[in-house]
Design an enzyme around this catalytic site. Structure first.
Site, PDB file in Angstrom:
ATOM      1  N   ASN A  18       0.867  -1.285   0.035  1.00  0.00           N
ATOM      2  CA  ASN A  18       0.103  -0.069   0.118  1.00  0.00           C
ATOM      3  C   ASN A  18       0.933   1.090  -0.003  1.00  0.00           C
ATOM      4  O   ASN A  18       1.521   1.474   1.135  1.00  0.00           O
ATOM      5  CB  ASN A  18      -0.866   0.123   1.219  1.00  0.00           C
ATOM      6  CG  ASN A  18      -1.757   1.054   1.572  1.00  0.00           C
ATOM      7  OD1 ASN A  18      -1.836   2.095   0.474  1.00  0.00           O
ATOM      8  ND2 ASN A  18      -2.094   1.411   2.648  1.00  0.00           N
ATOM      9  N   LYS A  20       0.101   4.138  -0.265  1.00  0.00           N
ATOM     10  CA  LYS A  20      -0.632   5.644   0.309  1.00  0.00           C
ATOM     11  C   LYS A  20      -0.234   6.630  -0.768  1.00  0.00           C
ATOM     12  O   LYS A  20      -0.200   6.449  -1.952  1.00  0.00           O
ATOM     13  CB  LYS A  20       0.037   5.949   1.731  1.00  0.00           C
ATOM     14  CG  LYS A  20      -0.007   4.453   2.485  1.00  0.00           C
ATOM     15  CD  LYS A  20       0.118   4.713   3.981  1.00  0.00           C
ATOM     16  CE  LYS A  20       0.040   3.282   4.789  1.00  0.00           C
ATOM     17  NZ  LYS A  20       0.125   3.496   6.156  1.00  0.00           N
ATOM     18  N   HIS A 105      -9.311   1.256   5.406  1.00  0.00           N
ATOM     19  CA  HIS A 105      -8.112   1.488   5.889  1.00  0.00           C
ATOM     20  C   HIS A 105      -8.108   2.721   7.091  1.00  0.00           C
ATOM     21  O   HIS A 105      -9.159   3.641   6.815  1.00  0.00           O
ATOM     22  CB  HIS A 105      -7.181   2.308   4.831  1.00  0.00           C
ATOM     23  CG  HIS A 105      -5.645   2.043   5.213  1.00  0.00           C
ATOM     24  ND1 HIS A 105      -5.096   3.105   6.380  1.00  0.00           N
ATOM     25  CD2 HIS A 105      -4.509   1.071   5.364  1.00  0.00           C
ATOM     26  CE1 HIS A 105      -3.805   2.558   6.412  1.00  0.00           C
ATOM     27  NE2 HIS A 105      -3.663   1.650   5.888  1.00  0.00           N
ATOM     28  N   GLU A 107      -6.290   5.213   7.848  1.00  0.00           N
ATOM     29  CA  GLU A 107      -6.208   6.338   7.599  1.00  0.00           C
ATOM     30  C   GLU A 107      -7.578   7.041   6.942  1.00  0.00           C
ATOM     31  O   GLU A 107      -7.594   8.078   6.722  1.00  0.00           O
ATOM     32  CB  GLU A 107      -5.050   6.461   6.663  1.00  0.00           C
ATOM     33  CG  GLU A 107      -3.756   6.344   7.584  1.00  0.00           C
ATOM     34  CD  GLU A 107      -2.742   5.708   6.609  1.00  0.00           C
ATOM     35  OE1 GLU A 107      -2.570   5.707   5.374  1.00  0.00           O
ATOM     36  OE2 GLU A 107      -1.797   5.143   7.435  1.00  0.00           O
ATOM     37  N   GLU A 175      -5.136  -4.962  11.169  1.00  0.00           N
ATOM     38  CA  GLU A 175      -4.193  -3.599  11.201  1.00  0.00           C
ATOM     39  C   GLU A 175      -4.439  -2.821  12.474  1.00  0.00           C
ATOM     40  O   GLU A 175      -5.238  -1.741  12.339  1.00  0.00           O
ATOM     41  CB  GLU A 175      -4.343  -2.882   9.871  1.00  0.00           C
ATOM     42  CG  GLU A 175      -4.065  -3.373   8.589  1.00  0.00           C
ATOM     43  CD  GLU A 175      -3.529  -2.556   7.669  1.00  0.00           C
ATOM     44  OE1 GLU A 175      -2.331  -2.705   7.223  1.00  0.00           O
ATOM     45  OE2 GLU A 175      -3.882  -1.441   7.503  1.00  0.00           O
ATOM     46  N   GLY A 181       2.917   2.552  10.671  1.00  0.00           N
ATOM     47  CA  GLY A 181       3.802   3.559  10.545  1.00  0.00           C
ATOM     48  C   GLY A 181       4.689   3.919  11.828  1.00  0.00           C
ATOM     49  O   GLY A 181       5.247   4.801  11.787  1.00  0.00           O
ATOM     50  N   SER A 221       3.667  -2.006  10.447  1.00  0.00           N
ATOM     51  CA  SER A 221       4.990  -2.058  10.536  1.00  0.00           C
ATOM     52  C   SER A 221       5.765  -3.344  10.319  1.00  0.00           C
ATOM     53  O   SER A 221       6.424  -4.006  11.065  1.00  0.00           O
ATOM     54  CB  SER A 221       5.555  -1.731  11.961  1.00  0.00           C
ATOM     55  OG  SER A 221       5.129  -0.157  12.301  1.00  0.00           O
TER      56      SER A 221
END
Ligand code: PGA
Length: 264
Positions: A18, A20, A105, A107, A175, A181, A221
């Site tokens: 991904n 992003k 996701h 985000e 996730e 991250g 991560s």
């Protein structure tokens, strides 16, 4: 693959990069894609996809010829056509041969995407015949284990209206938001425990046989250093990889590890 354990059948691993909102230009995206392609072996026991920013899907699809990489999308809208400025429809993704569509996701959820919207998107992806990769995961962990309830709500909102006939194209990615991250991945024990929990909820809804057909990925991560353990002990059926997918050698090493695990 037919090895079984408490967490069911072992699947052919699926690794999705991904990207992003990276990289910042088409030229850089093409360079990164070619580097990734070159770094990984051309075949192997893992299914590999890269989800670049939507605008780069078409040019990168051309570069993906004769490689093992299929295209993924980072998001989609659930309506089919019409006055929805800025949105991308499933028919558009299908027409440029996208195979995997990430939905929910964290985000996107952080931008106020609700469980209900994520559910509509997942339904739309499955109805279109593509593979939905639905992200779920808690924001933080607490000593009482309330985070299991949080994940359960996310999961139940999605599966509520999914017909059994489409379950074969439904993938979940666990996730945990705190692992994304941050360089702090979930332990393999945590991943296995959450996988069993997710499978129990899915089995109550769809029946155990169907659940054995579903992949549950891990994301947060993932690196070349933790991938083997997350597969072997964590029993993840593959990964959704963010930061490490922007580093061609690191991404290729994760795929190599998944290849070895898939073949074993
Ligand atoms: P990360 O991101 O690998 O950079 O933690 C994972 C993701 O957001 O899917």
């Amino acid at each position: 693959m037919s090895k079984t354990s408490a967490v069911g059948k072992k699947h052919i691993p699926l690794v999705i990069g991904n990207w992003k909102m990276n990289p910042q230009t088409l030229e850089k995206a093409e360079t990164l894609f070619v580097q990734c392609k070159k770094a990984m072996s051309s075949t192997g026991a893992t299914v590999v996809s890269i989800a670049p920013p939507t605008i780069f899907i078409v040019p990168l699809k051309k570069l993906s010829q004769k490689s093992r990489v299929s295209m993924g999308a980072q998001d989609v809208f659930y309506e089919q056509a019409g006055a929805f400025t800025g949105m991308t429809a499933l028919s558009m993704l299908k027409s440029v041969e996208v195979a995997y569509v990430i939905v929910g996701h964290s985000e996107r959820r952080a931008l106020k995407e609700s469980n209900e919207v994520v559910a509509l998107k997942a339904q739309a992806v499955l109805a279109s015949g593509l593979i939905a990769v639905v992200c779920i995961g808690e924001k933080k962990r607490d000593a009482q284990g309330d985070y299991f309830g949080f994940v359960e709500d996310q999961l139940k909102a999605v599966i509520k209206n999914i017909p059994k006939s489409q379950v074969g194209r439904l993938v979940f990615a666990y996730e945990p938001v705190w692992a994304i991250g941050t360089g702090k991945h979930a332990t393999s024990e945590d991943v296995q425990e959450m996988k069993l929990f997710i499978q129990k909820i899915l089995a109550d809804h769809f029946g155990r046989n169907l659940v054995n057909k579903m992949r549950i990925l891990y994301g947060g991560s993932v690196t070349a250093d933790n991938a083997a353990e997350l597969l072997e002990t964590g029993k993840a059926d593959g990964f959704l990889v963010g930061g490490s997918s922007l580093k061609p050698l690191e991404f290729a090493t994760i795929i190599k590890i998944a290849d070895a695990y898939g073949k074993a």
